[in-house]
Design an enzyme around this catalytic site. Structure first.
Site, PDB file in Angstrom:
ATOM      1  N   ASP A 254       0.808  -1.220   0.000  1.00  0.00           N
ATOM      2  CA  ASP A 254       0.000   0.000   0.000  1.00  0.00           C
ATOM      3  C   ASP A 254       0.846   1.278   0.000  1.00  0.00           C
ATOM      4  OD1 ASP A 254      -2.282  -1.696   0.261  1.00  0.00           O
ATOM      5  OD2 ASP A 254      -1.805  -1.869   2.385  1.00  0.00           O
ATOM      6  N   GLU A 255       1.962   1.258  -0.696  1.00  0.00           N
ATOM      7  CA  GLU A 255       2.846   2.429  -0.739  1.00  0.00           C
ATOM      8  C   GLU A 255       2.384   3.457  -1.762  1.00  0.00           C
ATOM      9  OE1 GLU A 255       3.890  -0.693  -1.242  1.00  0.00           O
ATOM     10  OE2 GLU A 255       5.308  -1.192   0.344  1.00  0.00           O
TER      11      GLU A 255
ATOM     12  N   GLY B 297       0.695   2.385  -7.551  1.00  0.00           N
ATOM     13  CA  GLY B 297      -0.158   2.584  -8.726  1.00  0.00           C
ATOM     14  C   GLY B 297       0.147   3.869  -9.471  1.00  0.00           C
TER      15      GLY B 297
ATOM     16  N   ALA C 215      -4.110  -8.315  -3.693  1.00  0.00           N
ATOM     17  CA  ALA C 215      -3.571  -6.972  -3.972  1.00  0.00           C
ATOM     18  C   ALA C 215      -4.708  -6.009  -4.321  1.00  0.00           C
ATOM     19  CB  ALA C 215      -2.608  -7.047  -5.140  1.00  0.00           C
ATOM     20  N   GLY C 216      -4.475  -4.736  -4.097  1.00  0.00           N
ATOM     21  CA  GLY C 216      -5.463  -3.740  -4.499  1.00  0.00           C
ATOM     22  C   GLY C 216      -4.743  -2.547  -5.088  1.00  0.00           C
ATOM     23  N   HIS C 217      -4.872  -2.343  -6.378  1.00  0.00           N
ATOM     24  CA  HIS C 217      -4.219  -1.204  -7.027  1.00  0.00           C
ATOM     25  C   HIS C 217      -5.303  -0.252  -7.506  1.00  0.00           C
ATOM     26  CE1 HIS C 217      -0.328  -3.620  -8.017  1.00  0.00           C
ATOM     27  NE2 HIS C 217      -0.645  -3.600  -6.742  1.00  0.00           N
TER      28      HIS C 217
ATOM     29  N   THR D 222      -9.958  -5.237   1.470  1.00  0.00           N
ATOM     30  CA  THR D 222     -10.741  -5.723   2.611  1.00  0.00           C
ATOM     31  C   THR D 222     -11.443  -4.612   3.388  1.00  0.00           C
ATOM     32  OG1 THR D 222      -8.765  -5.497   3.952  1.00  0.00           O
ATOM     33  CG2 THR D 222      -9.179  -7.678   3.018  1.00  0.00           C
TER      34      THR D 222
ATOM     35  N   ARG E 289      -5.800   0.423   8.570  1.00  0.00           N
ATOM     36  CA  ARG E 289      -4.370   0.095   8.579  1.00  0.00           C
ATOM     37  C   ARG E 289      -3.714   0.640   9.848  1.00  0.00           C
ATOM     38  NH1 ARG E 289      -3.594   2.127   2.460  1.00  0.00           N
ATOM     39  NH2 ARG E 289      -4.692   0.431   1.438  1.00  0.00           N
TER      40      ARG E 289
ATOM     41  N   VAL F 273       3.103  14.206  -3.482  1.00  0.00           N
ATOM     42  CA  VAL F 273       2.609  15.230  -2.546  1.00  0.00           C
ATOM     43  C   VAL F 273       1.077  15.266  -2.547  1.00  0.00           C
ATOM     44  CG1 VAL F 273       4.686  16.661  -2.465  1.00  0.00           C
ATOM     45  CG2 VAL F 273       3.013  17.043  -4.286  1.00  0.00           C
ATOM     46  N   GLY F 274       0.463  14.204  -3.000  1.00  0.00           N
ATOM     47  CA  GLY F 274      -1.000  14.119  -2.994  1.00  0.00           C
ATOM     48  C   GLY F 274      -1.424  12.890  -3.767  1.00  0.00           C
TER      49      GLY F 274
END
Ligand code: IMP
Length: 471
Positions: A24-25, A28, A52-54, A330, A334, A443-444
């Protein structure tokens, strides 16, 4: 013919995007920017699966990708799900339908799946859900990943090639598996409420197999041997972008075992999971989030975990925020942490060549100061690199450097020199301490909210340099 480890200049290259924390970094955005450069003909996945979730944006609409590579939102890109992946036909059919609903086309012309990837079978998902309600719960995404991985390494798994070569074997694997899980479900003596909540009712194996098969048949035209195709692309000078799912801290070899995932999320995983050699690889972008997070590990170790609930809540944001810290597969909250260079240093040793830092804009949510872990103390020793073990991590204490934060909103800044000096000091410290150049800074949440600090080869950014992320 002389064989060398160098890539022949006329052949294509592969760039990799790898997570270097616990997933989750925000990989994408980097993947999407790179794909827009027009440099790549193939977008590939090489590990993981529906866990995974992109998140992607297409014409202003959000697309949640789980198994399909991000190239699906781009024209003229072949998307490949490589042999190192776990393919869940039922989830994939749903995902493809959602993508098609957004106006994109998905066909064997733009999506190919390795016929030697591993199929996620119905009973493997049941076993994962069952484990999650019991004493040996691991905080998984309950997508069956650990169980398909287990069967793969026991050499009892099912690969898409069975559709063509041995449908009877596939039938037997599913029937035997469901018969076994039915027994386990009966022995587990679950309450009616648990069975309903977690979808744990015993099933009729034959009926379940038939329903599963009918769904899986819908994606059968996508199955093929992707290995020669990938090499045909490389040999004819066309390039590949390989997007890692999960991250170094969750890798089965280099992550927080046994609380990691069951696939290879590191550059070695890309080579194996796609079937390419090290000399094909050009850049390895490691994506690291400054407001670190981890999902599913609430009771497990997280060396830089933020202990203040108030700060963690601020860092997490709201569930409805695009960048809110809730699991994409899910919806789980976090756990939040301070930036951790020891994980980046491990990823560097595994092949990461440059960094993309994400969420610099959110660093002030830590308060007036932010701490960065530069090493761990473990049994009286100093460790520069995070160990690959939950037991060792539980005994580690972070050694921090502390930095002042800033008050300004930096989300509209695009020129590195305009960042507050405190933000620049933080970024430059991470570069020095990890000895990796930072090429991009998020930055966003929007893909335009990126600052390019350096070229991909590490030179300080100047308008003359073509930046691989600057498209
Ligand atoms: P599994 O991969 O579903 O077996 O889950 C194993 C661990 O990896 C759990 O702690 C999950 O929360 C974590 N995990 C798996 N996939 C992801 C991901 O894409 N992002 C973040 N955590 C993940």
């Amino acid at each position: 013919m002389v064989h060398t480890l160098e890539r022949a200049p006329e052949t294509g290259f592969a760039d990799l995007v790898i997570g270097v924390n616990y997933g989750d970094e925000g990989k994408g955005n980097t993947v999407d920017r790179l794909l827009r450069s027009g440099e790549y003909s193939v977008a590939a996945r090489f590990n993981g699966g529906a866990n995974a979730g992109h998140q992607l944006f297409f014409k202003g609409q959000e697309i949640a990708l789980h198994q399909v590579p991000s190239g699906i939102a781009h024209d003229n890109i072949l998307n490949v799900i490589g042999n190192g992946s776990y393919v869940d036909p039922e989830e994939l059919v749903k995902e493809i339908a959602e993508i098609v609903d957004l106006g994109l086309s998905v066909s064997p012309n733009n999506l190919l799946i390795s016929d030697t990837a591993h199929l996620v079978l119905p009973h493997q998902k049941t076993e994962d859900r069952l484990r999650e309600v019991g004493r040996t719960k691991q905080g998984s995404t309950a997508k069956g990943i650990a169980f398909v991985g287990g069967d793969k390494y026991r050499r009892e798994g099912a690969r898409p090639e069975l559709f063509e070569y041995d449908i009877d074997k596939l039938h037997q694997l599913v029937i035997d598996g469901l018969t076994r899980t039915n027994l386990l479900l009966r022995e587990a003596k679950l309450t009616e409420e648990q069975m309903t909540k977690h979808d744990l009712h015993p099933v009729n194996p034959k009926e379940r197999f038939e329903a599963w098969l009918a769904t899986a048949r819908a994606i059968q035209p996508h199955f093929t041997d992707t290995f020669p195709i990938v090499h045909e692309y490389l040999d004819s000078g066309r390039n590949i972008l390989a997007e890692g799912a999960q991250a170094t801290g969750l890798d089965i070899e280099h992550g927080i075992y046994p609380l990691n995932t069951s696939s290879h999320a590191t550059p070695g995983g890309a080579m194996n999971g796609l079937g390419i050699a090290h000399h094909h690889i050009r850049h390895v972008f490691g994506v690291s989030k400054l407001t670190m997070s981890r999902v599913g590990g609430e009771s497990g170790p997280f060396v830089t975990r933020v202990s203040s609930q108030l700060i963690a809540k601020k860092l997490r944001g709201n569930k409805e925020d695009v960048d809110g810290e809730y699991g994409k597969s899910t919806g789980r909250e976090r756990d939040m942490g301070y930036p951790d260079n020891t994980l980046i240093k491990r990823a560097k040793r595994l092949g990461v060549t440059q960094l993309v830092l994400t969420k610099l804009d959110l660093v002030p949510r830590f308060g007036k100061k932010v701490k960065v872990a530069i090493a761990y103390e473990f049994e009286g020793q100093r460790l520069e690199v995070a160990p690959n073990s939950a037991s060792k991590l539980a005994a580690c204490r972070a050694i921090y450097e502390t930095f002042p934060t800033w008050q300004e909103d930096i989300s509209q800044i695009r020129d590195y020199a305009e960042l507050p000096v405190e933000a620049r000091n933080l970024v430059e410290f991470i570069e020095q301490d990890t000895e990796l150049p930072v090429v991009g800074i998020g930055v966003g949440p929007d893909r335009e909210q990126v600052i390019f600090k350096r070229s991909a080869t590490g030179a300080e950014q100047s308008p003359k340099l073509k930046h691989p992320l600057a498209v």
